[in-house]
Design an enzyme around this catalytic site. Structure first.
Site, PDB file in Angstrom:
ATOM      1  N   ASP A  69       0.812  -1.217   0.000  1.00 35.52           N
ATOM      2  CA  ASP A  69       0.000   0.000   0.000  1.00 35.52           C
ATOM      3  C   ASP A  69       0.849   1.272   0.000  1.00 35.52           C
ATOM      4  O   ASP A  69       2.075   1.221   0.170  1.00 35.52           O
ATOM      5  CB  ASP A  69      -0.960  -0.007   1.206  1.00 35.52           C
ATOM      6  CG  ASP A  69      -0.258  -0.397   2.510  1.00 35.52           C
ATOM      7  OD1 ASP A  69       0.984  -0.420   2.537  1.00 35.52           O
ATOM      8  OD2 ASP A  69      -0.960  -0.671   3.492  1.00 35.52           O
ATOM      9  N   ASN A 140      -7.567  -2.528  14.145  1.00 34.02           N
ATOM     10  CA  ASN A 140      -8.949  -2.845  13.768  1.00 34.02           C
ATOM     11  C   ASN A 140      -9.013  -4.066  12.844  1.00 34.02           C
ATOM     12  O   ASN A 140     -10.026  -4.328  12.214  1.00 34.02           O
ATOM     13  CB  ASN A 140      -9.625  -1.637  13.109  1.00 34.02           C
ATOM     14  CG  ASN A 140      -8.923  -1.212  11.819  1.00 34.02           C
ATOM     15  OD1 ASN A 140      -7.926  -1.808  11.418  1.00 34.02           O
ATOM     16  ND2 ASN A 140      -9.447  -0.184  11.169  1.00 34.02           N
ATOM     17  N   HIS A 142      -7.220  -4.554  10.117  1.00 34.50           N
ATOM     18  CA  HIS A 142      -6.943  -4.326   8.684  1.00 34.50           C
ATOM     19  C   HIS A 142      -5.606  -4.952   8.303  1.00 34.50           C
ATOM     20  O   HIS A 142      -4.709  -5.102   9.131  1.00 34.50           O
ATOM     21  CB  HIS A 142      -7.010  -2.837   8.313  1.00 34.50           C
ATOM     22  CG  HIS A 142      -5.866  -1.992   8.736  1.00 34.50           C
ATOM     23  ND1 HIS A 142      -6.023  -0.721   9.245  1.00 34.50           N
ATOM     24  CD2 HIS A 142      -4.514  -2.182   8.716  1.00 34.50           C
ATOM     25  CE1 HIS A 142      -4.848  -0.196   9.499  1.00 34.50           C
ATOM     26  NE2 HIS A 142      -3.915  -1.066   9.195  1.00 34.50           N
ATOM     27  N   GLU A 147      -9.496  -1.926   5.131  1.00 37.71           N
ATOM     28  CA  GLU A 147     -10.183  -1.569   6.364  1.00 37.71           C
ATOM     29  C   GLU A 147     -11.429  -2.436   6.538  1.00 37.71           C
ATOM     30  O   GLU A 147     -11.871  -3.093   5.588  1.00 37.71           O
ATOM     31  CB  GLU A 147     -10.581  -0.088   6.303  1.00 37.71           C
ATOM     32  CG  GLU A 147      -9.420   0.874   6.122  1.00 37.71           C
ATOM     33  CD  GLU A 147      -8.609   1.084   7.408  1.00 37.71           C
ATOM     34  OE1 GLU A 147      -8.653   0.224   8.315  1.00 37.71           O
ATOM     35  OE2 GLU A 147      -7.908   2.113   7.486  1.00 37.71           O
TER      36      GLU A 147
HETATM   37  C1  GLP Z   1      -0.477   0.525   8.477  1.00 40.13           C
HETATM   38  C2  GLP Z   1      -0.045  -0.313   7.285  1.00 40.13           C
HETATM   39  C3  GLP Z   1      -0.233  -1.785   7.569  1.00 40.13           C
HETATM   40  C4  GLP Z   1       0.435  -2.133   8.886  1.00 40.13           C
HETATM   41  C5  GLP Z   1      -0.191  -1.336   9.997  1.00 40.13           C
HETATM   42  C6  GLP Z   1       0.389  -1.633  11.357  1.00 40.13           C
HETATM   43  O1  GLP Z   1      -1.836   0.596   8.544  1.00 40.13           O
HETATM   44  N1  GLP Z   1      -0.774   0.039   6.110  1.00 40.13           N
HETATM   45  O2  GLP Z   1       0.303  -2.552   6.498  1.00 40.13           O
HETATM   46  O3  GLP Z   1       0.299  -3.512   9.134  1.00 40.13           O
HETATM   47  O4  GLP Z   1       0.024   0.045   9.714  1.00 40.13           O
HETATM   48  O5  GLP Z   1       1.556  -0.883  11.585  1.00 40.13           O
HETATM   49  P1  GLP Z   1       2.566  -1.170  12.761  1.00 40.13           P
HETATM   50  O6  GLP Z   1       3.355  -2.356  12.358  1.00 40.13           O
HETATM   51  O7  GLP Z   1       3.405   0.067  12.849  1.00 40.13           O
HETATM   52  O8  GLP Z   1       1.762  -1.403  13.982  1.00 40.13           O
END
Ligand code: GLP
Length: 242
Positions: A69, A140, A142, A147
């Protein structure tokens, strides 16, 4: 499979498995396609891959990568863009050819986005599909930026970010209002088409969503729960799932 261990041990084990997969492909003159995630969770894994490149001579010349993404509206040089993140943590430190790196482009005019997303899907397929997909998880549930409400059939597309997602990103952007409202993300179908999936979830604040994803109902309200329908998922945690 659910594996509980320290973050560092997970990073070492996954790093070794990726290196082994790269080497196996190299021996038969083939390439490996990796699906990559951003966020704090995969950073130790990327450090391990850089270490394997430097100290164990693992070459990434036969590797293609597709990132999950990217935020809409952020230039590549924006420090919070996923493009910047990937260069900072991985691509600038390994020998992957620049042309083998694919990250959704967040700065396209909206009218071009649909075609661009279809092209992203086609490129993955042209290269034979994703061999190993690395995932984190949002609080959440995702994955990527799929989402709650994202369908099992969704493909790469432009999405609106959930309030909780933007709130979680607010400190990095120095304020909620600076967090982009939209992103481009691979879809659930794109992710589910990967041959192997490794989901990494570390820390108590990921426990609830991860537990629900693994043990709860399969529902688009918690997109990570769709992974239960995939035949080759490894869940790597540093907490107990019970
Ligand atoms: C963002 C990214 C996800 C990732 C999430 C969690 O939303 N788009 O791909 O898994 O953050 O991030 P973190 O690893 O910093 O908790």
């Amino acid at each position: 499979m659910i594996l509980e261990d320290t973050i560092d041990n997970h990073a070492k084990l996954i790093g070794w498995q990726i290196a082994d997969a790269i080497e196996t492909k190299r021996q038969s003159n083939e390439h490996l396609v990796l699906g990559l995630a951003t966020g704090s969770t995969p950073i130790p894994l990327y450090q391990e891959l850089v270490r394997l490149h430097r100290e164990a001579n693992i070459s990434f010349e036969n590797v293609y990568t597709f990132n999950l993404d990217e935020y809409c509206g952020l230039e590549k040089k924006h420090p919070e863009s996923y493009n910047y993140f990937m260069r900072q943590h991985l691509f600038d430190h390994i020998d992957i050819p620049q042309d083998n790196i694919f990250i959704p482009r967040g700065t396209l005019e909206q009218v071009f986005v649909n075609d661009y997303c279809v092209g992203y899907e086609m490129k993955i397929q042209e290269l034979g599909g994703i061999d190993i997909q690395i995932l984190g998880i949002g609080r959440n549930g995702h994955i990527g930026f799929n989402e709650p409400g994202s369908s099992r059939a969704s493909i790469t597309r432009r999405v609106e970010l959930a309030h909780t997602t933007r709130r979680d990103a607010a400190p990095a952007f120095e304020g909620f209002d600076n967090v982009p409202s939209f992103a481009i993300t691979m879809g659930m179908k794109t992710i589910m088409s990967a041959k192997r999936i490794i989901l990494m979830a570390f820390g108590e604040n990921k426990k609830q969503a991860t537990k629900q994803a693994i043990l709860g109902d399969i529902t688009d309200e918690l997109p990570a729960s769709f992974l239960q329908q995939h035949s080759n998922v490894t869940y790597c945690t540093d907490f107990n799932i019970e």
